[in-house]
Design a protein around this motif. Structure first.
Motif, PDB file in Angstrom:
ATOM      1  N   THR A 320       0.696  -1.249   0.022  1.00 50.04           N
ATOM      2  CA  THR A 320      -0.034  -0.131  -0.014  1.00 50.04           C
ATOM      3  C   THR A 320       1.052   1.226   0.049  1.00 50.04           C
ATOM      4  O   THR A 320       1.784   1.367   0.908  1.00 50.04           O
ATOM      5  N   CYS A 321       0.643   2.085  -1.053  1.00 46.50           N
ATOM      6  CA  CYS A 321       1.549   3.431  -1.077  1.00 46.50           C
ATOM      7  C   CYS A 321       0.511   4.549  -0.890  1.00 46.50           C
ATOM      8  O   CYS A 321      -0.503   4.260  -1.009  1.00 46.50           O
ATOM      9  N   SER A 322       1.401   5.716  -0.509  1.00 49.44           N
ATOM     10  CA  SER A 322       0.340   6.938  -0.123  1.00 49.44           C
ATOM     11  C   SER A 322       0.299   7.778  -1.713  1.00 49.44           C
ATOM     12  O   SER A 322      -0.567   8.527  -1.633  1.00 49.44           O
ATOM     13  N   SER A 323       1.130   7.573  -2.878  1.00 49.73           N
ATOM     14  CA  SER A 323       1.039   8.279  -3.873  1.00 49.73           C
ATOM     15  C   SER A 323       1.645   7.356  -5.013  1.00 49.73           C
ATOM     16  O   SER A 323       2.082   6.468  -4.895  1.00 49.73           O
ATOM     17  N   ILE A 324       1.243   7.901  -6.312  1.00 48.43           N
ATOM     18  CA  ILE A 324       1.883   7.124  -7.440  1.00 48.43           C
ATOM     19  C   ILE A 324       3.453   7.521  -7.437  1.00 48.43           C
ATOM     20  O   ILE A 324       4.131   6.600  -7.946  1.00 48.43           O
ATOM     21  N   GLU A 325       3.772   8.541  -6.929  1.00 45.75           N
ATOM     22  CA  GLU A 325       5.092   8.933  -6.710  1.00 45.75           C
ATOM     23  C   GLU A 325       5.980   7.731  -6.167  1.00 45.75           C
ATOM     24  O   GLU A 325       7.275   7.205  -6.409  1.00 45.75           O
ATOM     25  N   ASP A 326       5.387   7.513  -4.893  1.00 51.61           N
ATOM     26  CA  ASP A 326       5.936   6.660  -4.066  1.00 51.61           C
ATOM     27  C   ASP A 326       5.829   4.978  -4.541  1.00 51.61           C
ATOM     28  O   ASP A 326       6.765   4.370  -4.451  1.00 51.61           O
ATOM     29  N   GLU A 327       4.745   4.636  -5.516  1.00 48.51           N
ATOM     30  CA  GLU A 327       4.950   3.234  -6.126  1.00 48.51           C
ATOM     31  C   GLU A 327       6.077   3.343  -6.949  1.00 48.51           C
ATOM     32  O   GLU A 327       6.835   2.156  -7.190  1.00 48.51           O
ATOM     33  N   VAL A 328       6.245   4.455  -7.885  1.00 49.25           N
ATOM     34  CA  VAL A 328       7.245   4.449  -8.780  1.00 49.25           C
ATOM     35  C   VAL A 328       8.738   4.380  -8.086  1.00 49.25           C
ATOM     36  O   VAL A 328       9.393   3.513  -8.474  1.00 49.25           O
ATOM     37  N   GLY A 329       8.834   5.087  -7.055  1.00 52.97           N
ATOM     38  CA  GLY A 329      10.157   4.946  -6.324  1.00 52.97           C
ATOM     39  C   GLY A 329      10.566   3.712  -5.986  1.00 52.97           C
ATOM     40  O   GLY A 329      11.428   3.167  -5.756  1.00 52.97           O
ATOM     41  N   LEU A 330       9.303   3.194  -5.241  1.00 45.39           N
ATOM     42  CA  LEU A 330       9.449   1.693  -4.476  1.00 45.39           C
ATOM     43  C   LEU A 330       9.860   0.914  -5.689  1.00 45.39           C
ATOM     44  O   LEU A 330      10.697  -0.051  -5.444  1.00 45.39           O
ATOM     45  N   ALA A 331       9.170   0.715  -7.047  1.00 40.70           N
ATOM     46  CA  ALA A 331       9.519  -0.029  -8.049  1.00 40.70           C
ATOM     47  C   ALA A 331      10.882   0.092  -8.392  1.00 40.70           C
ATOM     48  O   ALA A 331      11.630  -0.990  -8.792  1.00 40.70           O
TER      49      ALA A 331
END
Length: 464
Positions: A320-331
């Protein structure tokens, strides 16, 4: 590079007779691609009495690059290419392929829009002509992929395997008029074909071609993505003493026809099924199996239910991420760490999402795309769409943006209806999940997509 040595039932498939039509159905991870290569090698083997030039054909260009990487050097009589390369080459040989004669996606969309506008002028105002352009585009694709050439045929044809007939029977006459107007406008622009009706042109030419066939044998890999007309044309492309061998997984159909190979006109000699999953761990396979048991796969003919593999591994991780940017950074960070020793793929629903990763990934990262010609061996990062990853496998797969607002795709839902969009993206998700050999990471922002099975035992959930 050397390929695995086949055993047991695999050996029997490879040495099927060299004359006739054969179907090999398998589940994801059952080794169909390896078998397809070995079958092609057997058919082209100059030491046998059945040998002849063999075409190993697939739909996806990225998979073509991968197949060529796996192809053993001594397979001199095996040609590996995607269907559209085969079709363009044959039509060029027949003098029926003008330079720049294929309509691209952007021009096709504009011409369909103009065709709808022109046809609407001949009718009283009707809501039909106000429908989303994507619906007209999708229907024109369906007509072409099934080789329908007359209004009479279109008005009476049954929609095999479709989620629903979105074009009511009473509206098929104006729909076919739109199709004919689109073709007329396209030809006026010097475009004889689009990517969907190439196969019909190949069928037509082969019916009148009295010369010898270039290939004695055709092996179709990932055949579930081929339209009925493509399969018909490949069956016509071999001589009477040749063979067609179809390898496919109907659970992975993502290009629209969703039609059994049986309706494509093959004169089937034998059908073989492979249920063992050699790619995925049991944890990933359980998730894939749960997806394949959802309503997205209802009314699928010839589906092969996989047996759970023996290989063990971690549960798929849902983050679970708080934003699209966090999803990109995690990936990106997960991909960079894993790629030091493993193959990693970041797979996306939409091509437009690739730009979110291009600048952040290392220069060595490989984008999966239609013009990919070489395959990078060893650890590394690949990224691209679920479509582009068809037939491929990676140690770790990362699937960002699996939220309720992005999956199924809102644009497809608006254009094609919730049922059709859900079925298409449910099957796409199955493709993405089954690319992973040992590790699967799924991320989302907001709420998880309802396409993911609601079973807490299938995942490990993490809050970023």
């Amino acid at each position: 590079m050397a390929l695995p040595t086949p055993v047991g039932k695999q050996k029997e498939v490879l040495v099927l007779p060299a004359e006739g039509h054969f179907v090999v159905l398998g589940t994801a991870g059952s080794g169909k691609t390896t078998l397809a290569i070995l079958r092609a090698a057997y058919l082209a083997d100059p030491s046998t009495d059945h040998h002849g030039r063999t075409l190993l054909v697939t739909f996806n260009r990225a998979l073509v690059a991968h197949l060529r990487h796996l192809q053993e050097r001594e397979l001199d009589d095996v040609t590996v290419e995607n269907y559209h390369t085969f079709a363009r080459g044959y039509l060029h040989f027949r003098g029926k392929m003008a330079r720049d004669g294929i309509c691209d996606h952007t021009q096709r969309k504009a011409l369909i829009e103009e065709a709808v506008r022109r046809v609407a002028k001949g009718y009283k105002p009707h809501p039909f002509f106000e429908r989303h352009l994507e619906l007209f585009s999708d229907e024109i694709q369906w007509i072409a992929q099934h080789g329908i050439t007359t209004a009479e045929c279109y008005e009476t044809v049954e929609r095999v395997g479709r989620a629903g007939a979105r074009i009511e029977r009473r509206l098929r006459k104006p729909m076919f008029t739109v199709y004919e107007e689109y073709r007329s406008l396209r030809q006026a622009c010097g475009k004889d074909y689009d990517w969907d009706d190439l196969a019909t042109a190949v069928c037509k030419e082969l019916d009148t071609d009295g010369g010898g066939r270039r290939y004695k044998h055709v092996v179709i890999d990932e055949g579930q993505d081929f339209s009925p007309e493509m399969i018909r044309s490949l069956a016509k492309a071999v001589p009477a003493d040749g063979s067609v061998t179809f390898f496919g997984d109907v659970a992975q159909q993502i290009y629209g026809p969703r039609t059994s190979w049986r309706s494509a006109g093959l004169n089937i000699t034998s059908v073989w099924e492979f249920k063992d999953n050699f790619r995925n761990t049991k944890q990933i396979a359980r998730l894939a199996l749960a997806i394949s048991r959802t309503p997205y796969f209802r009314d699928v003919p010839d589906i092969v239910e996989p047996r759970s593999p023996a290989a063990d591994g971690p549960l798929p991780t849902v983050v679970t991420c708080s934003s699209i940017e966090d999803e990109v950074g995690l990936a990106v960070s997960q991909a960079e760490n894993a790629s030091k020793t493993l193959t990693v793929a970041i797979l996306l629903r939409k091509r437009e999402d690739e730009r979110l990763f291009t600048r952040l990934l290392p220069n060595s990262a490989v984008r999966l795309h239609r013009d990919l010609t070489t395959w990078q061996a060893g650890p590394g990062i690949w990224y691209g769409t679920y479509h582009a990853a068809k037939g491929l496998e990676f140690d770790t797969v990362i699937l960002p943006f699996c939220s309720s607002k992005r999956l199924p795709d809102p644009e497809e839902t608006e254009a094609l209806g919730e049922d059709e969009a859900t079925i298409r993206d449910g099957r796409l998700l199955y493709v993405g999940v089954t690319r992973a050999k040992t590790r699967l990471i799924i991320t989302y922002t907001g709420e998880t997509s309802h396409l993911l099975p609601d079973n807490a035992q299938l995942y490990e959930r993490v809050d970023l």
